[in-house]
Design an enzyme around this catalytic site. Structure first.
Site, mmCIF file in Angstrom:
data_model
loop_
_atom_site.group_PDB
_atom_site.id
_atom_site.type_symbol
_atom_site.label_atom_id
_atom_site.label_comp_id
_atom_site.label_asym_id
_atom_site.label_seq_id
_atom_site.Cartn_x
_atom_site.Cartn_y
_atom_site.Cartn_z
ATOM 1 N N HIS A 135 -7.542 -3.058 -6.992
ATOM 2 C CA HIS A 135 -8.153 -3.876 -5.927
ATOM 3 C C HIS A 135 -9.513 -4.436 -6.336
ATOM 4 C CE1 HIS A 135 -5.466 -1.750 -2.702
ATOM 5 N NE2 HIS A 135 -4.844 -2.756 -3.289
ATOM 6 N N CYS A 191 -17.303 -16.691 -8.329
ATOM 7 C CA CYS A 191 -17.815 -17.921 -7.719
ATOM 8 C C CYS A 191 -16.676 -18.680 -7.028
ATOM 9 C CB CYS A 191 -18.452 -18.799 -8.799
ATOM 10 S SG CYS A 191 -18.966 -20.406 -8.145
ATOM 11 N N CYS A 217 -16.764 -22.516 -9.165
ATOM 12 C CA CYS A 217 -16.198 -22.664 -10.520
ATOM 13 C C CYS A 217 -15.313 -21.488 -10.932
ATOM 14 C CB CYS A 217 -17.322 -22.873 -11.534
ATOM 15 S SG CYS A 217 -18.392 -21.431 -11.781
ATOM 16 N N CYS A 264 -23.990 -18.794 -7.502
ATOM 17 C CA CYS A 264 -23.589 -18.857 -8.902
ATOM 18 C C CYS A 264 -24.711 -19.463 -9.745
ATOM 19 C CB CYS A 264 -22.327 -19.709 -9.006
ATOM 20 S SG CYS A 264 -21.770 -20.028 -10.683
ATOM 21 N N SER A 280 -3.816 7.089 1.386
ATOM 22 C CA SER A 280 -2.973 7.201 2.578
ATOM 23 C C SER A 280 -1.583 6.630 2.296
ATOM 24 C CB SER A 280 -3.621 6.463 3.751
ATOM 25 O OG SER A 280 -3.905 5.126 3.392
ATOM 26 N N GLU A 334 -3.721 15.755 3.543
ATOM 27 C CA GLU A 334 -2.566 15.726 4.459
ATOM 28 C C GLU A 334 -1.516 14.768 3.926
ATOM 29 O OE1 GLU A 334 -4.679 14.398 7.921
ATOM 30 O OE2 GLU A 334 -4.392 12.281 7.400
HETATM 31 C C1 BJW Z 1 -8.527 13.069 0.594
HETATM 32 C C2 BJW Z 1 -9.798 13.600 0.663
HETATM 33 C C3 BJW Z 1 -10.121 14.563 -0.278
HETATM 34 C C4 BJW Z 1 -9.643 12.151 2.241
HETATM 35 N N1 BJW Z 1 -9.224 14.914 -1.208
HETATM 36 N N2 BJW Z 1 -7.654 13.429 -0.330
HETATM 37 C C5 BJW Z 1 3.668 -4.772 6.326
HETATM 38 C C6 BJW Z 1 4.339 -3.944 5.427
HETATM 39 C C7 BJW Z 1 3.970 -3.899 4.070
HETATM 40 C C8 BJW Z 1 2.918 -4.664 3.607
HETATM 41 C C9 BJW Z 1 2.257 -5.458 4.495
HETATM 42 C C10 BJW Z 1 2.617 -5.518 5.835
HETATM 43 N N3 BJW Z 1 1.759 -6.370 6.462
HETATM 44 C C11 BJW Z 1 0.873 -6.834 5.550
HETATM 45 C C12 BJW Z 1 1.170 -6.310 4.360
HETATM 46 C C13 BJW Z 1 0.458 -6.543 3.094
HETATM 47 C C14 BJW Z 1 -0.855 -5.817 2.985
HETATM 48 C C15 BJW Z 1 -0.666 -4.366 3.444
HETATM 49 O O1 BJW Z 1 -0.259 -3.512 2.699
HETATM 50 N N4 BJW Z 1 -0.995 -4.089 4.685
HETATM 51 C C16 BJW Z 1 -0.778 -2.740 5.264
HETATM 52 C C17 BJW Z 1 -2.102 -2.193 5.798
HETATM 53 C C18 BJW Z 1 0.306 -2.841 6.279
HETATM 54 N N5 BJW Z 1 -1.232 -5.883 1.577
HETATM 55 C C19 BJW Z 1 -1.891 -6.906 1.089
HETATM 56 O O2 BJW Z 1 -2.287 -7.815 1.794
HETATM 57 C C20 BJW Z 1 -2.095 -6.915 -0.403
HETATM 58 N N6 BJW Z 1 -1.725 -8.178 -0.945
HETATM 59 C C21 BJW Z 1 -0.517 -8.685 -0.804
HETATM 60 O O3 BJW Z 1 0.393 -8.078 -0.250
HETATM 61 O O4 BJW Z 1 -0.384 -9.921 -1.373
HETATM 62 C C22 BJW Z 1 0.833 -10.616 -1.229
HETATM 63 C C23 BJW Z 1 0.639 -11.929 -1.957
HETATM 64 C C24 BJW Z 1 1.461 -12.242 -3.017
HETATM 65 C C25 BJW Z 1 1.293 -13.441 -3.685
HETATM 66 C C26 BJW Z 1 0.293 -14.323 -3.301
HETATM 67 C C27 BJW Z 1 -0.544 -14.006 -2.252
HETATM 68 C C28 BJW Z 1 -0.373 -12.784 -1.574
HETATM 69 C C29 BJW Z 1 -3.566 -6.722 -0.758
HETATM 70 C C30 BJW Z 1 -4.078 -5.422 -0.266
HETATM 71 C C31 BJW Z 1 -5.587 -5.342 -0.541
HETATM 72 C C32 BJW Z 1 -6.212 -4.089 0.042
HETATM 73 N N7 BJW Z 1 -7.619 -4.190 -0.064
HETATM 74 C C33 BJW Z 1 -8.461 -3.058 0.376
HETATM 75 C C34 BJW Z 1 -9.924 -3.525 0.338
HETATM 76 C C35 BJW Z 1 -10.410 -3.625 -1.106
HETATM 77 C C36 BJW Z 1 -11.815 -4.106 -1.175
HETATM 78 C C37 BJW Z 1 -12.781 -3.147 -0.533
HETATM 79 O O5 BJW Z 1 -12.858 -1.965 -0.897
HETATM 80 O O6 BJW Z 1 -13.483 -3.598 0.358
HETATM 81 O O7 BJW Z 1 -8.268 -1.949 -0.493
HETATM 82 S S1 BJW Z 1 -8.017 -2.426 1.979
HETATM 83 C C38 BJW Z 1 -8.361 -0.747 1.580
HETATM 84 O O8 BJW Z 1 -7.132 0.029 1.641
HETATM 85 C C39 BJW Z 1 -8.800 -0.752 0.115
HETATM 86 C C40 BJW Z 1 -8.101 0.471 -0.412
HETATM 87 O O9 BJW Z 1 -7.991 0.415 -1.808
HETATM 88 C C41 BJW Z 1 -6.785 0.423 0.304
HETATM 89 C C42 BJW Z 1 -6.043 1.732 0.309
HETATM 90 O O10 BJW Z 1 -6.763 2.723 0.973
HETATM 91 P P1 BJW Z 1 -6.726 4.220 0.426
HETATM 92 O O11 BJW Z 1 -7.354 4.296 -0.893
HETATM 93 O O12 BJW Z 1 -5.350 4.743 0.542
HETATM 94 O O13 BJW Z 1 -7.747 4.929 1.471
HETATM 95 P P2 BJW Z 1 -7.487 5.434 2.950
HETATM 96 O O14 BJW Z 1 -8.789 5.508 3.613
HETATM 97 O O15 BJW Z 1 -6.402 4.680 3.620
HETATM 98 O O16 BJW Z 1 -6.905 6.907 2.767
HETATM 99 C C43 BJW Z 1 -7.698 7.954 2.247
HETATM 100 C C44 BJW Z 1 -6.789 9.105 1.906
HETATM 101 O O17 BJW Z 1 -7.567 10.099 1.270
HETATM 102 C C45 BJW Z 1 -6.134 9.750 3.133
HETATM 103 O O18 BJW Z 1 -4.783 10.005 2.821
HETATM 104 C C46 BJW Z 1 -6.889 11.081 3.269
HETATM 105 O O19 BJW Z 1 -6.077 12.125 3.798
HETATM 106 C C47 BJW Z 1 -7.256 11.349 1.833
HETATM 107 N N8 BJW Z 1 -8.434 12.172 1.622
HETATM 108 N N9 BJW Z 1 -10.471 13.043 1.736
HETATM 109 C C48 BJW Z 1 -7.992 14.355 -1.166
HETATM 110 N N10 BJW Z 1 -11.365 15.170 -0.262
HETATM 111 ZN ZN ZN Z 2 -19.924 -21.298 -10.076
#
Ligand code: BJW
Ligand code: ZN
Length: 246
Positions: free
Chosen positions: A123, A131, A134, A151, A193, A219
């Site tokens: 991600h 930018c 460009c 930029c 998650s 979990e």
């Molecule tokens: C512990 C702990 C400890 C806590 N020890 N564990 C319906 C179905 C399927 C897909 C989709 C849908 N509707 C829309 C979509 C697509 C969408 C998506 O998946 N949405 C879902 C939410 C439904 N996906 C997209 O849009 C992606 N792109 C795409 O599909 O493009 C299609 C395309 C093709 C061609 C051209 C154009 C488009 C892009 C997804 C981008 C996600 N971006 C983010 C932000 C990144 C930037 C930023 O950081 O600001 O990425 S969102 C956010 O969620 C971030 C994370 O990387 C991502 C995942 O989260 P993560 O890492 O799992 O964290 P949490 O908080 O959810 O969970 C934490 C976990 O840790 C929990 O399980 C806790 O229990 C655990 N935990 N403490 C061990 N100590």
């Molecule tokens: Zn530029």
């Protein structure tokens, strides 16, 4: 709660004989470093705004200064955090295994700071700016940033070099990540998650390619149905149990 050692002990031979390990990591691996996760927990909120409302191209076009304030806050926070025992355990595994690839959904750069050598930032990164004029990408560690960074070349508005909802994963990173999960014999799914796709699909892809899949989390979540073994607990306590002589 099940004892993580009780889950891992029968797997010792599988773990030590693995020659290619892939770790798919999420926000939970950085939780013990003090980096808030996205879902579950009020500490994941910023100014009472949900991350899902800020991590979109639409939010940025509507109010770039607001989205930049959130990213600038996160950059400052992460800069003050250190990698934890879970990040270090993945580095230590490199000494015991031919190849360790980290596919991380995290944008914090903590795997690299811990010393992991092969990291795919699925991600993007908090430390890259792109930018809108460009398309130039630059590495930038300045914190705090000016409110609307521009930029140096064309004066266009810079955006965070991360992947927002609705945006495609960088095709090269996607290909390398699919290769890494498809080519490993042990897949570690850590602190995610498993709700966000296509990242979550990598866990299933690993399983379908024949890897043994272990999930490390507090979990069960969206990918737990696909994994072979669930190792409960905080990743900074459980991942070090994988390291020989730990
Ligand atoms: C512990 C702990 C400890 C806590 N020890 N564990 C319906 C179905 C399927 C897909 C989709 C849908 N509707 C829309 C979509 C697509 C969408 C998506 O998946 N949405 C879902 C939410 C439904 N996906 C997209 O849009 C992606 N792109 C795409 O599909 O493009 C299609 C395309 C093709 C061609 C051209 C154009 C488009 C892009 C997804 C981008 C996600 N971006 C983010 C932000 C990144 C930037 C930023 O950081 O600001 O990425 S969102 C956010 O969620 C971030 C994370 O990387 C991502 C995942 O989260 P993560 O890492 O799992 O964290 P949490 O908080 O959810 O969970 C934490 C976990 O840790 C929990 O399980 C806790 O229990 C655990 N935990 N403490 C061990 N100590
Ligand atoms: Zn530029």
């Amino acid at each position: 709660m099940t004892d993580p050692l009780a889950v891992l002990a029968p797997l010792r031979a599988t773990i030590t004989s693995s020659t290619r390990i892939c770790a798919l990591t999420g926000a939970g691996i950085s939780a013990a470093s003090g980096v808030p996760t996205f879902r579950g927990g009020s500490e994941s909120l910023w100014e009472n705004v949900r991350p899902e409302e800020l991590a979109t191209p639409e939010a940025f076009h509507r109010d770039p200064a607001k989205v930049w304030r959130w990213y600038d806050w996160r950059r400052g926070m992460v800069a003050a955090c250190e990698p934890n025992a879970a990040h270090h355990a993945l580095v230590a595994l490199e000494a015991a295994c031919d190849r360790v690839t980290v596919v991380t959904q995290n944008v914090d750069g903590l795997h690299q700071r811990a010393g992991s050598r092969q990291v795919l930032e699925f991600h993007g990164s908090l430390w890259t700016l792109r930018c809108l004029g460009c398309r130039r990408e630059v590495e930038n560690h300045v914190t705090p940033l000016p409110p609307l960074p521009a930029c140096d070349v064309c004066g266009g508005l810079m955006r965070p070099g991360v992947v927002w909802f609705g945006e495609a994963i960088d095709p090269e990173v996607m290909r390398a990540s699919v290769d890494a999960v498809g080519d490993c014999d042990l897949l570690l799914v850590v602190g995610t998650s498993g709700l966000v796709y296509p990242a979550a699909g990598l866990a299933r892809a690993g399983k379908e390619s024949g890897a043994t899949v272990l999930e490390f989390n507090l979990e069960e979540g969206g990918v737990s149905a696909w994994v072979d073994h669930f190792v409960p607990g905080s990743a900074d306590a459980t991942l070090p149990l994988l390291v020989p002589e730990a």
